[in-house]
Write an enzyme that holds these catalytic residues in place. Structure first.
Site, PDB file in Angstrom:
ATOM      1  N   LYS A   1       7.382  92.025  49.646  1.00 14.56           N
ATOM      2  CA  LYS A   1       7.627  93.331  50.277  1.00 14.56           C
ATOM      3  C   LYS A   1       9.107  93.699  50.126  1.00 14.56           C
ATOM      4  CE  LYS A   1       6.686  95.652  54.736  1.00 14.56           C
ATOM      5  NZ  LYS A   1       6.264  95.412  56.137  1.00 14.56           N
TER       6      LYS A   1
ATOM      7  N   SER B   1       2.105  95.227  60.813  1.00 11.36           N
ATOM      8  CA  SER B   1       2.341  95.646  59.426  1.00 11.36           C
ATOM      9  C   SER B   1       1.807  94.686  58.369  1.00 11.36           C
ATOM     10  CB  SER B   1       3.828  95.882  59.184  1.00 11.36           C
ATOM     11  OG  SER B   1       4.231  97.064  59.830  1.00 11.36           O
TER      12      SER B   1
ATOM     13  N   SER C   1       3.046  98.906  57.860  1.00 15.56           N
ATOM     14  CA  SER C   1       3.968  99.321  56.817  1.00 15.56           C
ATOM     15  C   SER C   1       3.773  98.578  55.499  1.00 15.56           C
ATOM     16  CB  SER C   1       5.403  99.105  57.276  1.00 15.56           C
ATOM     17  OG  SER C   1       5.661  97.718  57.455  1.00 15.56           O
TER      18      SER C   1
END
Lengths: 99, 496, 512
Positions: free
Chosen positions: C80, C179, C155
């Site tokens: 990420k 997330s 997210s």
């Protein structure tokens, strides 16, 4: 609970150092008012006898030995600076004062 | 031009209240929250890690030695050490603060509620109440470039983050009241006493001129000691003892003038100017000073174990005030003599001289007499003279054994100061030893008596009045190397 | 020949160990897959072919030389973009960090490198991890491989979508309020938020320091456990890192894979279900409870009354901490610098102009909200009260874990929603995280695994929660349920039902 109007948003934006357009300010005032009304319930949930939890896992006394480690190479940090001069970060003129 | 009220006049009509915040840079090897070196050379930004540069993703870890130093300071200032305390974030935007918040202790300092007894030059002692001592980190350094070089005229600034993250302990007093006209002296003596403590504790080099110790002086005036506290100003970064005194005096005079004019003192920070001894208006405290403190989530609470605190307490060196009290007794000095010694910066030197074998009175005589005069004449500190406590002790030993007399001893000292070596070397090289062999001395005495038969006769008949003439002549003939007492004895023997 | 991108990480690792395939082949296969499908999916912000292949080649050479390698050596991974990677662009999905090249690696990245795992690239996310849909990425949204008109969650939608679309067998996510778990739920993948402190936060661009935790994303429970074993462990550079050594989570997953949960007490959290939860989500959840009972678990109901205040507390704590964490993005030392359109160019005004131009609307919204919650006069009512709610939630969990060894709930109230459906209604968006947030507030671990499809044909996530420092329970229970679900479905995982993505015709060319 207080409401958040455009003036309050403008004060907060100044404190948070964010330029907002007038449209953004109005929009945020509306959004934040709804959010603040929704989250305001927290003050009614817990009584005075409930302690605050700042860290989810209770740890104490995490200390480091006073031993020098690796520093960053100057070229690496300045390569990412918006502007640099003489091995230092160049920033626009500073009007305010140190706190 | 700012109008000022004469200091004595101001003090006669107003009661000054002081508050002093002292920041001391700790002498740790690394910074407060990361392992970047806390000591660095001239190269800017050479002592930074992702943490001290505030890069995204970096996290702080507390320096254990800095905590120990903070506890030492707290204990030395008679503070309580917190059972548990935390760091908080003080949020404000400024280019030399890399994270745009300073990690500091806010409502939970590591040490609180202490005091320090401060002795003024005349021996009067003031107790300064300490509110708190807390840990925090220093900011980087801005250099303003272009324009006039002052902040407001600068076109841009260069920022060096080497200093960012250096561990600081901030010591905050409670309002210091009841000082009256002595406010400037008390302020100075307090910071000076702190400086001595930092050095004794070994927590900082504590060099004012390098900014290791920085004082912010708060001052307010009120009509009478019973009146509520007046509005205060905070004069920032006053960085020499003399400046502290001057800044306090100036603010007393300035604020008195403001009050006399029927105006109110503005709560603001002020800057001290070394050249003029004046202060000028800085930043006005306002509602915008909303630092949004909250507990630092990246650091866990500190709960110094009591055993650790007691261990630190037990290992504290003797503090300056206690040491003075002990030495007064041990050395048999009067309070006044001791104060002079301390003020002259001779305490350590005398202690070392005594340790090297000299009697306390003799050590004081040398350092406060001949050597103080020399230092004064050459405009240097006593400690910077080319003479060691060992030298002084050796010199005194020469006197005590009778190998040199006072006059010769001063010549020996002259030689030592001139870099001719240790006292023994100077004695040898300059041939300064007292003539103690009676043979050569008797030859001189006989010759002298032969030259002055009238005087010899008078002495022989019991009139010792002119004895001095003979002794003086002998001393002259031996270039001072004779022991005057021995000369007297020998003259009497010869004429009896 | 086997499509290497369809293998689980554990299978791929086994084949690498046996010499059947090389890491360069496996890495190239995934880079090819990215080239073929990532145009529309947009799971990646930066692709890192050269370095990934170099790492792969190095691992292959070391393996050939007989070196003793890590279990996952040579297995490629996506990271990420909120995790800093030395010499590789890291933006956290924000314009304010456009092109920023960090001079250091996050601790978890150092661990990936030490294990010899090629990093394929950096995955898309809501800007600074603020969001539940990736619609708040400054670089355009990621699309759900199940339906390109729907959100992949957020997210960490990029990491979940990359794994779901077979662009990577494994990915790193971060979870501040869900997330990792919510994107896993809506993409039919597995995601784990470990106990706070289990994985170092050093090098994670902080959103909310007291809530953030990095964790694994994968297609199977065992794969997540294997990755957790790589990235977990004490880190002296993170003061909140757990000091004790962690057990092997892979072992726990393997133990659970027998499908036996005899004697395990499973608590259904009354407050995390019912009203507001889509019927298809509830049906899938109930079916999973039956599987757990069949596995020998005792299913009980528990109540956590303070959870009703969790969302409110979360939306005070997160913005407050974020407003301070994001202060460093000011155009002075790194990243974007924008000068004001008019007037004097001062540091103060450049900071404000930079932040005004560099932050997106959701980031501004939360910073302003956090600034408000922390400001003088409001602190006690907002931030202070929220911290107390946190205590109440911890107490609820403590009581619930007296009655049950693990707690379960649907991961998210709904399946993947359509783009634009909630982006203009912050409160509706925030409600997505209602079931995942309590774990972050309390610091406890949570896992989401796919429990099947809802009546809309989209995947549903099943959440397992365990007490702090008992992450192994997630893997044991998760793996047991996974085994039972697979058996019931005739051996095919939920992702087998996902439509095949259209691929660019000449994938090999596109990758080169």
């Amino acid at each position: 609970m207080s409401t958040i109007n455009a003036d309050e948003v403008a004060r907060l934006a100044a404190l948070a150092r964010i330029d907002l357009t007038p449209e953004e300010t109005d929009r945020l005032a509306g959004d934040l008012d709804v959010i603040v009304q929704s989250v305001a319930t927290v003050s009614e949930v817990a009584g005075d006898d409930v302690p605050a939890t700042s860290h989810p896992i209770p740890l104490t006394n995490v200390l480091r030995d006073d031993v020098v480690g690796q520093t960053l190479p100057l070229e690496d940090i300045l390569a990412q600076a918006p502007q640099a001069e003489d091995g230092q970060f160049a920033v626009p003129q500073i009007l305010g004062e140190e706190q | 031009m700012t109008t000022l009220v004469d200091y004595d006049d101001a003090i006669a009509r107003f009661d000054p209240v002081l508050g002093i915040e002292v920041h001391v840079e700790l002498g740790t090897a690394t910074k407060m929250f990361d392992d970047a070196p806390a000591h660095f050379g001239a190269q800017p930004n050479s002592a930074v890690t992702p943490v001290s540069l505030g890069l995204p993703g970096a996290l702080p870890v507390v320096n254990g030695t800095a905590v120990e130093y903070a506890i030492r300071i707290g204990l030395a200032l008679n503070c309580q050490i917190a059972e548990t305390c935390r760091f908080a974030r003080k949020n404000y935007f400024y280019p030399d603060v890399p994270k745009n918040f300073q990690t500091s202790q806010y409502d939970e300092p590591i040490a609180f509620e202490g005091y320090l007894d401060v002795e003024l030059e005349d021996g009067e002692v003031f107790r300064v109440e300490i509110e708190r001592a807390h840990m925090e980190e220093d900011a980087g350094k801005n250099t303003h470039v272009g324009g006039s070089g002052r902040i407001h005229g600068a076109e841009y600034s260069l920022v060096d983050y080497n200093r960012a993250g250096i561990p600081l302990v901030e010591i905050v007093t409670k309002p210091i009241t009841g000082v009256g006209a002595r406010a400037p002296e008390v302020a100075r003596a307090y910071v000076s006493a702190l400086r001595d403590i930092f050095r004794t504790l070994g927590v900082s080099e504590a060099r004012m001129e390098r900014g290791n110790v920085r004082a912010d002086v708060n001052l307010s005036l009120r009509a009478t000691p019973d009146a509520p506290l007046g509005t205060r100003t905070e004069t920032k970064n006053v960085n020499s003892f003399r400046s502290i005194e001057r800044a306090v005096r100036y603010e007393v005079s300035r604020q008195a003038a403001v009050l006399d004019a029927g105006q109110s003192v503005v709560q603001e920070t002020r800057h001290f100017h070394e050249d003029t001894g004046s202060t000028s208006s800085g930043r006005v405290k306002s509602d915008a000073d909303d630092y949004r403190y909250f507990p630092e989530p990246d650091l866990v609470p500190l709960a110094p174990p009591r055993e650790w605190v007691e261990e630190i307490r037990a290992s504290l060196p003797e503090l300056p005030a206690l040491r003075r009290r002990r030495l007064v007794t041990e050395w048999g000095y009067s309070e006044e003599e001791m104060r002079d010694v301390v003020n002259a910066g001779a305490l350590d030197l005398i202690e070392a001289t005594v340790a090297a074998g000299a009697a306390p009175a003799a050590a004081r005589k040398w350092w406060m007499g001949e050597l103080s005069r020399t230092a004064k004449t050459s405009g240097v500190e006593l400690a910077d003279l080319d003479v060691t406590p060992q030298h002084v002790a050796e010199l005194q030993a020469l006197v005590d054994s009778g190998r040199v007399n006072d006059k010769l001893a001063r010549q020996v000292l002259e030689g030592v100061l001139a870099g001719e070596g240790a006292p023994e070397d100077v004695v040898t090289a300059r041939g300064l030893e007292v003539v103690s062999d009676d043979g050569p001395l008797l030859e001189v005495i006989d010759a002298t008596l032969a030259e002055q038969p009238d005087i010899a006769e008078k002495i022989r008949s019991g009139n010792l009045g002119p004895m001095g003439v003979i002794i003086g002549a002998v001393m002259k003939a031996t270039r001072g190397q004779a022991d005057a007492g021995r000369v007297r004895e020998l003259v009497q023997e010869r004429l009896s | 020949m086997t499509d290497l991108t369809r293998l689980t990480a554990a299978d791929l690792a086994e084949r690498l160990r046996s010499g059947e395939v090389t890491s360069v082949e496996a890495t190239q296969a995934h880079l090819d897959r990215i080239a073929a499908v990532d145009g529309p999916v947009h799971a990646f912000l930066h692709i890192n072919s050269e370095e990934a292949l170099a790492t792969a080649a190095d691992v292959d050479a070391r393996r050939a030389a007989g070196e003793d390698l890590h279990e996952l050596a040579g297995v490629p991974i996506a990271v990420k973009d909120v995790v800093v990677t030395k010499d590789q662009v890291t933006t956290a999905g924000s314009k304010i960090l456009d092109g920023w090249i960090p001079p250091y690696d996050a601790t978890l990245v150092e661990k990936l490198r030490a294990a010899g795992m090629p990093i394929l690239g950096k995955t898309n996310m809501d800007e600074f991890a603020m969001g539940s849909s990736t619609e708040h990425s400054a670089y355009g949204p990621t699309r759900n491989p199940w339906d390109l008109d729907r959100i992949p969650g957020g997210s960490g939608g990029g990491s979940a979508a990359a794994v779901a679309a077979y662009e990577a067998p494994l990915a790193i996510g971060t979870d501040t309020g869900g997330s990792i778990r919510q994107p896993a739920a809506v993409t039919g993948t597995v995601g784990v938020k470990p106990t706070y402190g289990s994985v170092s936060r050093y090098g994670l661009i902080a959103l909310a320091s007291s809530l953030d935790q990095a964790g694994p994303c994968s297609r199977t429970v065992l794969d997540s456990a294997l990755l957790h074993d790589v990235i977990g462990g004490h880190d002296p550079r993170d003061s909140t890192s757990l000091p004790e050594p962690a057990p092997s989570y892979a072992d726990a997953a393997r133990a659970g894979a027998t499908g036996d949960l005899t004697g395990v007490r499973v608590g259904v959290v009354r407050e995390l279900g019912g009203e507001g939860y889509q019927p298809g989500v509830r049906a899938s959840f109930e079916a999973s409870l039956d599987h757990l009972r069949a596995a020998g678990a005792e299913v009980v109901e528990v109540s956590c009354p303070s959870f009703s205040a969790a969302l409110a507390a979360y939306y005070l704590i997160l913005p407050s901490e974020a407003s301070s964490n994001l202060a460093k993005f000011d155009g002075m030392r790194f990243g974007l610098r924008v000068e004001p359109a008019e007037g004097p160019v001062t540091a103060e005004r450049v900071m404000a102009a930079t932040r005004g131009a560099g932050f997106g609307p959701e980031v501004k919204r939360r910073i302003i909200l956090g600034t408000y919650a922390l400001s003088a006069g409001y602190y006690d009512a907002y931030y202070g009260s929220a911290q107390k709610v946190r205590t109440l939630i911890q107490r609820d969990f403590a009581a619930a874990f007296e009655a049950a060894d693990v707690l379960v709930s649907p991961t998210a109230p709904t399946t993947a929603f359509r783009f634009g459906e909630k982006v203009d209604d912050p409160m509706a968006m925030y409600l997505n995280d209602v079931a995942t947030i309590p774990a972050n507030l309390a610091g406890i671990p949570g896992l989401s695994l796919p429990s099947g499809l809802s009546d809309d044909g989209l995947p549903v996530g099943f959440q397992v929660l365990a007490p702090a420092r008992a992450d192994e329970r997630l893997y044991r229970v998760g793996a047991a349920l996974e085994t039972r679900l697979l058996a019931a479905a005739g051996g095919a995982g939920v992702l087998a039902d996902a439509p095949e993505l259209e691929t660019l015709t000449d994938t090999t060319e596109a990758a080169r």
